[in-house]
Design an enzyme around this catalytic site. Sequence first.
Site, PDB file in Angstrom:
ATOM      1  N   GLU A 113       0.845  -1.191   0.000  1.00  0.00           N
ATOM      2  CA  GLU A 113       0.000   0.000   0.000  1.00  0.00           C
ATOM      3  C   GLU A 113       0.884   1.245   0.000  1.00  0.00           C
ATOM      4  O   GLU A 113       1.992   1.233   0.563  1.00  0.00           O
ATOM      5  CB  GLU A 113      -0.877  -0.017   1.258  1.00  0.00           C
ATOM      6  CG  GLU A 113      -1.771   1.206   1.394  1.00  0.00           C
ATOM      7  CD  GLU A 113      -2.916   0.992   2.375  1.00  0.00           C
ATOM      8  OE1 GLU A 113      -2.897  -0.019   3.115  1.00  0.00           O
ATOM      9  OE2 GLU A 113      -3.832   1.827   2.394  1.00  0.00           O
TER      10      GLU A 113
ATOM     11  N   ASN B 210     -11.988  -1.325  -1.477  1.00  0.00           N
ATOM     12  CA  ASN B 210     -11.324  -1.965  -0.346  1.00  0.00           C
ATOM     13  C   ASN B 210     -12.093  -1.627   0.926  1.00  0.00           C
ATOM     14  O   ASN B 210     -12.458  -0.470   1.141  1.00  0.00           O
ATOM     15  CB  ASN B 210      -9.897  -1.425  -0.200  1.00  0.00           C
ATOM     16  CG  ASN B 210      -9.268  -1.816   1.133  1.00  0.00           C
ATOM     17  OD1 ASN B 210      -8.858  -2.956   1.326  1.00  0.00           O
ATOM     18  ND2 ASN B 210      -9.218  -0.877   2.082  1.00  0.00           N
ATOM     19  N   GLU B 211     -12.337  -2.627   1.736  1.00  0.00           N
ATOM     20  CA  GLU B 211     -13.048  -2.416   3.011  1.00  0.00           C
ATOM     21  C   GLU B 211     -14.200  -1.431   2.792  1.00  0.00           C
ATOM     22  O   GLU B 211     -14.285  -0.387   3.455  1.00  0.00           O
ATOM     23  CB  GLU B 211     -12.086  -1.964   4.112  1.00  0.00           C
ATOM     24  CG  GLU B 211     -11.031  -3.024   4.379  1.00  0.00           C
ATOM     25  CD  GLU B 211     -10.247  -2.872   5.683  1.00  0.00           C
ATOM     26  OE1 GLU B 211     -10.334  -1.808   6.314  1.00  0.00           O
ATOM     27  OE2 GLU B 211      -9.560  -3.841   6.051  1.00  0.00           O
TER      28      GLU B 211
ATOM     29  N   TYR C 234      -7.063  -9.312  10.833  1.00  0.00           N
ATOM     30  CA  TYR C 234      -5.813  -9.024  11.548  1.00  0.00           C
ATOM     31  C   TYR C 234      -5.920  -9.585  12.966  1.00  0.00           C
ATOM     32  O   TYR C 234      -6.990  -9.529  13.579  1.00  0.00           O
ATOM     33  CB  TYR C 234      -5.583  -7.509  11.644  1.00  0.00           C
ATOM     34  CG  TYR C 234      -5.190  -6.872  10.327  1.00  0.00           C
ATOM     35  CD1 TYR C 234      -3.883  -6.928   9.878  1.00  0.00           C
ATOM     36  CD2 TYR C 234      -6.129  -6.221   9.535  1.00  0.00           C
ATOM     37  CE1 TYR C 234      -3.517  -6.339   8.663  1.00  0.00           C
ATOM     38  CE2 TYR C 234      -5.774  -5.637   8.326  1.00  0.00           C
ATOM     39  CZ  TYR C 234      -4.467  -5.704   7.895  1.00  0.00           C
ATOM     40  OH  TYR C 234      -4.105  -5.130   6.698  1.00  0.00           O
TER      41      TYR C 234
ATOM     42  N   GLU D  12      -5.871  -9.314   3.068  1.00  0.00           N
ATOM     43  CA  GLU D  12      -5.115  -8.674   4.158  1.00  0.00           C
ATOM     44  C   GLU D  12      -5.139  -9.609   5.353  1.00  0.00           C
ATOM     45  O   GLU D  12      -6.209  -9.946   5.852  1.00  0.00           O
ATOM     46  CB  GLU D  12      -5.714  -7.307   4.525  1.00  0.00           C
ATOM     47  CG  GLU D  12      -5.518  -6.263   3.440  1.00  0.00           C
ATOM     48  CD  GLU D  12      -5.943  -4.855   3.848  1.00  0.00           C
ATOM     49  OE1 GLU D  12      -5.887  -4.514   5.036  1.00  0.00           O
ATOM     50  OE2 GLU D  12      -6.336  -4.099   2.934  1.00  0.00           O
TER      51      GLU D  12
ATOM     52  N   GLN E 202       1.925  -6.207   5.543  1.00  0.00           N
ATOM     53  CA  GLN E 202       2.244  -5.836   4.196  1.00  0.00           C
ATOM     54  C   GLN E 202       3.710  -6.130   3.925  1.00  0.00           C
ATOM     55  O   GLN E 202       4.500  -6.238   4.863  1.00  0.00           O
ATOM     56  CB  GLN E 202       1.969  -4.361   3.970  1.00  0.00           C
ATOM     57  CG  GLN E 202       0.527  -3.955   4.234  1.00  0.00           C
ATOM     58  CD  GLN E 202       0.237  -2.528   3.723  1.00  0.00           C
ATOM     59  OE1 GLN E 202       1.000  -1.906   3.019  1.00  0.00           O
ATOM     60  NE2 GLN E 202      -0.906  -2.013   4.139  1.00  0.00           N
TER      61      GLN E 202
END
Length: 550
Positions: free
Chosen positions: A56, A213-214, A286, A349, A399
């Site tokens: 990113e 995204n999201e 996450y 992710e 990442q």
Amino acid sequence: MRRREFLYNGLAGACTLAFAKCSAPKAISSVDSRIEILIGESLGTISPDIYGHFTENLGGVVYDGIWVGENSKVPNINGIRMKLIEEMRKIKAPVVRYPGGCFADSYDWRDGIGPADKRPRRTNFWSDGEESGAPTSHKYDPNQFGTNEFVHFCKLIGAQPYLAANVRSLSAGEFYRWVEYCNSPAGATTLADMRAAAGYVEPFNVRFWGVGNESWGCGGDFTPQEYAIEFRRFTTWVPHYGQRLSFVASGPNVDDWNWTRGFLEEILRKGRSPLRSIYGIALHHYAWNLSRGRTQDWVQGKGDALNFDAVEWYELLREGERMESLINGHWHIMGEVDPSHAVKLIVDEWGPWYRPGSEVTRGDQLEQVPTLRDAVFSGMTLDIFNRHPEKVAMANCAQLINCLNSLYLAHEDRFCVTPVGHVFAMYAAHQGGQAVRTMFSAPTISYDRDGKPAAFWGLQGSASLHDKDLVLTVVNPAIRDPREAEIVIRDARIKAVVGTTLTHPDIHAHNTFEQKEEVSPQTKALPVSSGTLTHAFPPASVSSLVLTLA
Ligand code: AHR
């Protein structure tokens, strides 16, 4: 006292606080575990793309991490850090996602094309989170690294590009134009001419496109129904230019089952054909909450990357292990409307997320230092993906460099491979293999979670078949105890084995620019007796065994 004894005693000391029962570390002596591999029971082909990455435009990921500039004293190829290219070739990086993350839904791809000195400077999505000492390029995007440079980076490392489109703040029309810029044939369109003027005559043939995204959060704060309507609009009649386009829908945050169900129900409101335009639904998970169940607060619940006790070691793994039930749970819901499972899961992710404080370079927002704990976490996660090859088509570790669960750390001319990077190298051999069923039996780990008994499995892993070679990866999460396992291959004999192990006597061990090899894998041939293998998996370790079968 030798280093290992010292550290074991140190852990045993911590043990009296953290564990209900503590005994001296066990010597490696007796077989207490068994791994049975059923090579006749294929689970499916392991998509190489589950070993994918995520870059990113955030903090030090792009500027400093990947992009150093053509005139830099840091060795580079066309401005891209050479050391990074070399390392990523070694791990057979299959696919890289860019430019975000949350950044994607603020990005205008047109800012990043054309002559470099004419490109505008823009406020980065993450600028408000940057501390005052952060480099200007982190706050104000100089746009020196755009679509051309990213696709070139992918080509240099042999990976496929995976571009994430801006759904929150650009139109569907601009998305089509981005596809046109990347994929329209040489000389066919004005955008193809612009691409050629930058030195890229032939189309990039980008296959993977994330649609936002999201979208439940930073990507537009949509309801699943609202987002489904956007998804249909963005993906209807996108020009293909002879290239198969694989659209990835923004998927659920962790266990938001309502998102998966609501999105698919709305997609189907117009009939079944829009379903066919979805390659995958992107799940994000996450592992961040190390509070032992005390809070769900995003800030309060986080732990430290480097300073942690034995309980936090297991808590992180426990949070990460949720990945398997998330995959199963979302897959089940997807099957309600798509029983043939044409739509796959994409985990674009994943990784641990700690509180700030361990950054190696001041101003690198979200940078954290991966330790042996993160290597064990990553091995465990990759094994989960390997065990679900029919469900997970792609995954992208968050990442790649100078960020969360990074494989590499870099600053100016300094560079190191983290323990997570070593795990990716050790697991690369699984790519494209036939995942086969495994059965792990090992003593369960018991620990005291603030006065309440807690447990974690003793040994887990995955296996894949590649002609006569069987790749077996195994995680031993126990801080103190080795596990000695009998490895049984049903209907085959073992001829030879080469084993690679990543471990360290100190669970906090990590690599730095000064001590690059502190945590590094050791490889050796393992003795085979009468076609069978017994192997001791050290405490806190990740192992990769390549078995040649008779
Ligand atoms: O990886 C950092 C951020 O985490 C990404 O930008 C976003 O998608 C997620 O919330």
